[in-house]
Design an enzyme around this catalytic site. Structure first.
Site, PDB file in Angstrom:
ATOM      1  N   ASN A 100       0.320  -0.862   0.071  1.00 37.09           N
ATOM      2  CA  ASN A 100       0.017   0.200   0.224  1.00 37.09           C
ATOM      3  C   ASN A 100       0.902   1.221  -0.128  1.00 37.09           C
ATOM      4  O   ASN A 100       0.534   1.876  -1.034  1.00 37.09           O
ATOM      5  CB  ASN A 100      -1.024  -0.001   1.509  1.00 37.09           C
ATOM      6  CG  ASN A 100      -2.121  -0.995   1.292  1.00 37.09           C
ATOM      7  OD1 ASN A 100      -2.323  -1.040  -0.047  1.00 37.09           O
ATOM      8  ND2 ASN A 100      -2.654  -1.466   2.026  1.00 37.09           N
ATOM      9  N   TYR A 146       7.963 -12.680  10.594  1.00 35.72           N
ATOM     10  CA  TYR A 146       8.141 -11.564  10.738  1.00 35.72           C
ATOM     11  C   TYR A 146       9.608 -11.515  10.176  1.00 35.72           C
ATOM     12  O   TYR A 146       9.112 -10.789   9.066  1.00 35.72           O
ATOM     13  CB  TYR A 146       8.316 -11.079  12.188  1.00 35.72           C
ATOM     14  CG  TYR A 146       9.496  -9.831  12.506  1.00 35.72           C
ATOM     15  CD1 TYR A 146       9.156  -8.892  12.281  1.00 35.72           C
ATOM     16  CD2 TYR A 146      11.086  -9.962  12.701  1.00 35.72           C
ATOM     17  CE1 TYR A 146       9.810  -7.106  13.065  1.00 35.72           C
ATOM     18  CE2 TYR A 146      11.706  -9.147  13.252  1.00 35.72           C
ATOM     19  CZ  TYR A 146      11.061  -7.650  13.040  1.00 35.72           C
ATOM     20  OH  TYR A 146      11.321  -6.640  12.999  1.00 35.72           O
TER      21      TYR A 146
END
Ligand code: UDP
Length: 327
Positions: A100, A146
């Site tokens: 995004n 992660y």
């Protein structure tokens, strides 16, 4: 006046970056969903005319009106305890969130810097770790959510650079500490200092022979700032090469805090890296950067911060806003 979007702005590193960019005379749009960030970290900036806070999760479409010169993507849970509790959000913010923001950077013609991590090296077989080491990561281990999110983040960032000519910068951050770390985030430094302040024994995981290299936050922020303004698109390690075993670190904290408690040993978490030390030759060469703050000095400042927190903060077991966000 440069307009900067900082994501993860209410977090430990994000809030220090907000301070720095305000000090540099920028207009700062600070974005955070407050899963692990805390408004207390930025409340001193709330009245500033050049500071604007937006409560938003960047894993969803990100809208910012007006121009943007820089985007610094620092939103992500970043401690083993956090990403074990919120694994999906960790994966999403590194992947969807980065996508995004890259789209936003492209639309605005902004330069984008992403916060990557020494975790891309996993449990390294090369020591110290230079940028051209590809790492030793277990994709399905507890840290995989992660590590792989951050590796994907680097890959998509380079793809936007190569295919869309976007101006991108990648910093690989090694263990960093300082005021505004969360006392209960499970990281070793707040864990040890919190235990000392509560009169508890210090919990060393494993036999304590694993190493880390701790960088004071001001040095890290300087590295981010210099990298952003440089023209270097490949990853750059920023960290303090002063390496120490976790056992030695516990002894330093005992001395610093004056606690009379002892060290107790607990099980080593799965895939806990055995050693970690940044090779910072590239940062020296390209950014003319050098860590300036010795651990003894940085620890004094950080201890003073933790001592100033309330009793309630000291005994809080978990981050209060976690549950409301977990779906
Ligand atoms: N650690 C420890 N006791 C604690 C918390 C962490 O011995 O109460 C160890 C942990 O196993 C790791 C090191 O300290 O080897 C650094 O842990 P941290 O979570 O701060 O960061 P990491 O570098 O592992 O992401």
């Amino acid at each position: 006046m440069k307009r900067v979007l900082i994501t993860g702005a209410a977090g430990f590193l994000g809030s220090h970056l907000c301070d720095r960019f305000i000090k540099e005379g920028c207009y700062v749009i600070a974005m955070d969903n407050l899963i692990t960030g805390r408004l207390e970290n930025i409340e001193h900036l709330m009245g500033n005319a050049n500071f604007h806070f937006v409560h938003h999760d960047v894993s969803n479409f990100v809208h910012v009106s007006g121009e943007l010169d820089y985007i610094l993507h620092f939103a992500s849970p970043a401690s083993p305890i956090d990403y074990l509790k919120i694994p999906i959000q960790t994966l999403k913010v590194g992947s969807l969130g980065t996508h995004n923001l890259l789209g936003l950077a492209k639309a605005k013609g902004a330069r984008m810097l992403i916060a990557s991590t020494s975790e891309v090296y996993g449990d390294p077989t090369v020591h110290p770790q230079p940028e051209d080491y590809w790492g030793n990561v277990n994709p399905i281990g507890p840290r995989g959510v992660y590590d792989e999110a951050k590796r994907f983040q680097e890959a998509i960032t380079m793809a936007y650079h190569r295919y869309h000519n976007l101006e991108t910068r990648i910093i690989r951050i090694f263990n960093t500490y300082g005021p505004r770390m969360r006392l209960n985030d499970g990281r070793v430094l707040p864990a040890f200092i919190g235990q000392a302040l509560r009169g508890e024994d210090l919990t060393v995981f494993g036999d304590g022979s694993q190493t880390r290299s701790f960088c004071y936050v001001d040095d890290l922020v300087e590295g981010v700032y210099r990298l952003l303004l440089s023209d270097y698109v490949y990853p750059v390690n920023v960290g303090n090469p002063d390496e120490i075993t976790i056992s030695q670190f516990a002894e330093e904290i005992i001395e610093l805090t004056g606690t009379t408690q002892k060290v107790i040993y607990k099980e080593l978490p799965v895939n806990d890296p055995a050693q970690r030390q940044p090779d910072v030759d590239k940062a020296r060469e390209i950014l003319n950067w050098e860590p300036k703050v010795a651990r003894s000095e940085g620890l004094e400042i950080t201890f003073a911060y933790f001592k100033s927190l309330s009793e309630e903060e000291l005994y809080k077991k978990d981050h209060n806003s976690f549950e409301q966000y977990i779906k």
